[in-house]
Design an enzyme around this catalytic site. Structure first.
Site, PDB file in Angstrom:
ATOM      1  N   GLU A   1      -3.379 -10.178   3.803  1.00 23.28           N
ATOM      2  CA  GLU A   1      -4.515  -9.789   4.645  1.00 23.28           C
ATOM      3  C   GLU A   1      -5.539 -10.914   4.770  1.00 23.28           C
ATOM      4  O   GLU A   1      -6.073 -11.162   5.853  1.00 23.28           O
ATOM      5  CB  GLU A   1      -5.191  -8.528   4.078  1.00 23.28           C
ATOM      6  CG  GLU A   1      -4.481  -7.225   4.402  1.00 23.28           C
ATOM      7  CD  GLU A   1      -3.322  -6.909   3.452  1.00 23.28           C
ATOM      8  OE1 GLU A   1      -2.905  -7.788   2.673  1.00 23.28           O
ATOM      9  OE2 GLU A   1      -2.834  -5.764   3.499  1.00 23.28           O
TER      10      GLU A   1
ATOM     11  N   GLU B   1       0.843  -1.202   0.000  1.00 25.04           N
ATOM     12  CA  GLU B   1       0.000   0.000   0.000  1.00 25.04           C
ATOM     13  C   GLU B   1       0.883   1.258   0.000  1.00 25.04           C
ATOM     14  O   GLU B   1       0.585   2.240  -0.703  1.00 25.04           O
ATOM     15  CB  GLU B   1      -0.926  -0.010   1.210  1.00 25.04           C
ATOM     16  CG  GLU B   1      -1.928  -1.157   1.173  1.00 25.04           C
ATOM     17  CD  GLU B   1      -2.903  -1.126   2.331  1.00 25.04           C
ATOM     18  OE1 GLU B   1      -4.048  -0.708   2.132  1.00 25.04           O
ATOM     19  OE2 GLU B   1      -2.508  -1.518   3.444  1.00 25.04           O
TER      20      GLU B   1
HETATM   21  C1  1HE Z   1       6.706  -8.068  12.411  1.00 27.78           C
HETATM   22  C2  1HE Z   1       6.067  -7.975  11.159  1.00 27.78           C
HETATM   23  C3  1HE Z   1       4.789  -7.373  11.122  1.00 27.78           C
HETATM   24  C4  1HE Z   1       7.954  -8.948  10.874  1.00 27.78           C
HETATM   25  N1  1HE Z   1       4.266  -6.915  12.274  1.00 27.78           N
HETATM   26  N2  1HE Z   1       6.152  -7.590  13.514  1.00 27.78           N
HETATM   27  N3  1HE Z   1       2.192  -8.321   7.245  1.00 27.78           N
HETATM   28  C5  1HE Z   1       2.478  -9.636   7.174  1.00 27.78           C
HETATM   29  O1  1HE Z   1       1.607 -10.485   7.321  1.00 27.78           O
HETATM   30  C6  1HE Z   1       3.916  -9.987   6.981  1.00 27.78           C
HETATM   31  C7  1HE Z   1       4.479 -10.598   8.261  1.00 27.78           C
HETATM   32  N4  1HE Z   1       5.919 -10.771   8.195  1.00 27.78           N
HETATM   33  C8  1HE Z   1       6.514 -11.813   7.526  1.00 27.78           C
HETATM   34  O2  1HE Z   1       5.875 -12.574   6.807  1.00 27.78           O
HETATM   35  C9  1HE Z   1       7.995 -11.958   7.678  1.00 27.78           C
HETATM   36  O3  1HE Z   1       8.386 -11.303   8.885  1.00 27.78           O
HETATM   37  C10 1HE Z   1       8.828 -11.382   6.515  1.00 27.78           C
HETATM   38  C11 1HE Z   1       8.671 -12.299   5.302  1.00 27.78           C
HETATM   39  C12 1HE Z   1       8.430  -9.961   6.142  1.00 27.78           C
HETATM   40  C13 1HE Z   1      10.332 -11.352   6.917  1.00 27.78           C
HETATM   41  O4  1HE Z   1      10.745 -12.619   7.348  1.00 27.78           O
HETATM   42  P1  1HE Z   1      12.115 -12.763   8.150  1.00 27.78           P
HETATM   43  O5  1HE Z   1      12.359 -14.243   8.360  1.00 27.78           O
HETATM   44  O6  1HE Z   1      13.185 -11.976   7.492  1.00 27.78           O
HETATM   45  O7  1HE Z   1      11.879 -12.030   9.568  1.00 27.78           O
HETATM   46  P2  1HE Z   1      11.031 -12.531  10.833  1.00 27.78           P
HETATM   47  O8  1HE Z   1      11.896 -13.410  11.704  1.00 27.78           O
HETATM   48  O9  1HE Z   1       9.710 -13.094  10.448  1.00 27.78           O
HETATM   49  O10 1HE Z   1      10.734 -11.168  11.592  1.00 27.78           O
HETATM   50  C14 1HE Z   1      11.751 -10.439  12.277  1.00 27.78           C
HETATM   51  C15 1HE Z   1      11.059  -9.668  13.360  1.00 27.78           C
HETATM   52  O11 1HE Z   1      10.161  -8.734  12.773  1.00 27.78           O
HETATM   53  C16 1HE Z   1      10.205 -10.551  14.253  1.00 27.78           C
HETATM   54  O12 1HE Z   1      10.188  -9.978  15.549  1.00 27.78           O
HETATM   55  P3  1HE Z   1      11.118 -10.552  16.740  1.00 27.78           P
HETATM   56  O13 1HE Z   1      10.807  -9.646  17.885  1.00 27.78           O
HETATM   57  O14 1HE Z   1      10.694 -11.982  16.906  1.00 27.78           O
HETATM   58  O15 1HE Z   1      12.539 -10.428  16.239  1.00 27.78           O
HETATM   59  C17 1HE Z   1       8.831 -10.423  13.651  1.00 27.78           C
HETATM   60  O16 1HE Z   1       7.795 -10.692  14.579  1.00 27.78           O
HETATM   61  C18 1HE Z   1       8.838  -8.970  13.244  1.00 27.78           C
HETATM   62  N5  1HE Z   1       7.877  -8.682  12.192  1.00 27.78           N
HETATM   63  N6  1HE Z   1       6.864  -8.535  10.235  1.00 27.78           N
HETATM   64  C19 1HE Z   1       4.950  -7.046  13.432  1.00 27.78           C
HETATM   65  N7  1HE Z   1       4.113  -7.214   9.979  1.00 27.78           N
HETATM   66  C20 1HE Z   1      -3.340  -0.759   7.052  1.00 27.78           C
HETATM   67  S1  1HE Z   1      -3.804  -2.348   6.865  1.00 27.78           S
HETATM   68  C21 1HE Z   1      -2.444  -3.244   6.317  1.00 27.78           C
HETATM   69  C22 1HE Z   1      -2.671  -4.695   6.597  1.00 27.78           C
HETATM   70  C23 1HE Z   1      -1.390  -5.461   6.487  1.00 27.78           C
HETATM   71  O17 1HE Z   1      -0.339  -4.941   6.256  1.00 27.78           O
HETATM   72  S2  1HE Z   1      -1.554  -7.144   6.699  1.00 27.78           S
HETATM   73  C24 1HE Z   1       0.016  -7.758   6.351  1.00 27.78           C
HETATM   74  C25 1HE Z   1       0.893  -7.778   7.557  1.00 27.78           C
END
Ligand code: 1HE
Length: 268
Positions: free
Chosen positions: A143, A123
């Protein structure tokens, strides 16, 4: 060649989730939350808004990129858990305000994409005026899998890039587009090798910064509105915008320069 960006001063230096650099007429805004994959928290959305409404007057184009391995992981899911309906609407409206400040601001914004460009990250990219995708880029709208809907303007902006059918497919099935597929579908306008995105975006930004500001403004503000209008209203809006643009002293000087053989020719 990538110019030396020096750290911004004043308000733009007080936004810890961003790193803002300046080089002449260009600003480089970097998402600075790599440890959370640049997930967009309430603080980050507020700081993006603040940055884009406070660009110094000498800035004429902006490059936006994300630090770390990914452009942006979308909404910070950890902040979503306990919101009620009214808070949800206001939260979405906060995103709309920030991304409107990007799309309908004063200067064009070029996004450099790499790694995950997902959910709210897509977005954000869609609110920019041009997108340069490095080969590691992938686009997703998870989403559907998370029980959510887009809330950052995606339903209005993303179909205008790729069409309703393709966006529906991404949201319903969780289909992920590669950099090449995204470029073909209209999510990115330029496809470059890994690590080459910033140089390409800077080259484009320098070109945009050399345009007459009112021409850029017309493209940014009139084109999307004309696309929303009926043909009859659109044509009338076009006439008004064209007359305003061509009556500026800058346009007159550029036309004179061409007629006097001083202006550039259009070449391949
Ligand atoms: C996060 C987020 C997040 C990472 N919110 N904390 N978005 C998603 O559904 C995507 C979610 N994220 C992922 O699928 C993966 O994190 C990634 C593919 C982007 C990256 O993977 P990777 O292996 O490099 O990293 P990781 O180990 O998953 O994440 C590293 C840290 O970032 C980890 O936190 P930590 O405290 O355990 O180190 C994760 O929890 C954190 N992290 N992504 C919160 N999105 C206005 S409406 C919009 C609606 C949406 O955007 S829905 C889609 C949301």
């Amino acid at each position: 060649m990538i110019p030396e960006f020096s750290p911004a001063s004043g308000l733009l230096a007080q936004l810890p989730l961003l790193r803002v650099g300046m080089a002449g007429a260009l600003a480089h805004v970097r998402l600075n939350r790599a440890e959370k994959r640049n997930a967009i928290s309430d603080d980050l959305i507020a700081q993006l808004h603040t940055a884009f409404v406070n660009l110094p007057p000498d800035v004429r184009a902006v490059v936006l990129s994300g630090d770390g391995e990914h452009f942006c992981a979308g909404l910070d899911l950890s902040e979503l858990v306990e919101r009620d309906v009214a808070e949800g609407v206001l939260h979405s409206r906060m995103w709309h305000a920030a991304f409107d400040a990007i799309q309908f601001g004063r200067v064009p914004v070029i996004a450099v994409l790499h790694g995950a460009v997902v959910g709210g990250g897509l977005e954000l990219a869609a609110a920019c005026h041009l997108r340069v995708a490095e080969s590691s880029t992938y686009f997703g709208l998870p989403e559907g899998q998370r029980g959510l809907f887009v809330g950052g303007g995606g339903s209005a902006r993303i179909p205008r890039l790729m069409g309703v059918a393709r966006m529906s497919d991404m949201m319903l099935t969780g289909r992920v587009y590669s950099a090449e597929e995204g470029e073909r579908a209209g999510l990115a306008q330029y496809l470059v090798g890994e690590g080459e995105g910033l140089a390409k975006a800077v080259e484009l930004a320098q070109r945009l910064a050399g345009n007459a500001p009112l021409s850029n403004f017309a493209v940014m503000h009139a084109l999307p509105r004309i696309a929303d209008q009926s043909q009859s209203e659109g044509l009338f809006t076009e006439s008004l915008m064209a007359a305003v643009a061509e009556s500026t002293p800058e346009a007159k000087e550029r036309l004179r320069a061409f007629l006097e053989k001083r202006g550039p020719k259009v070449t391949r």
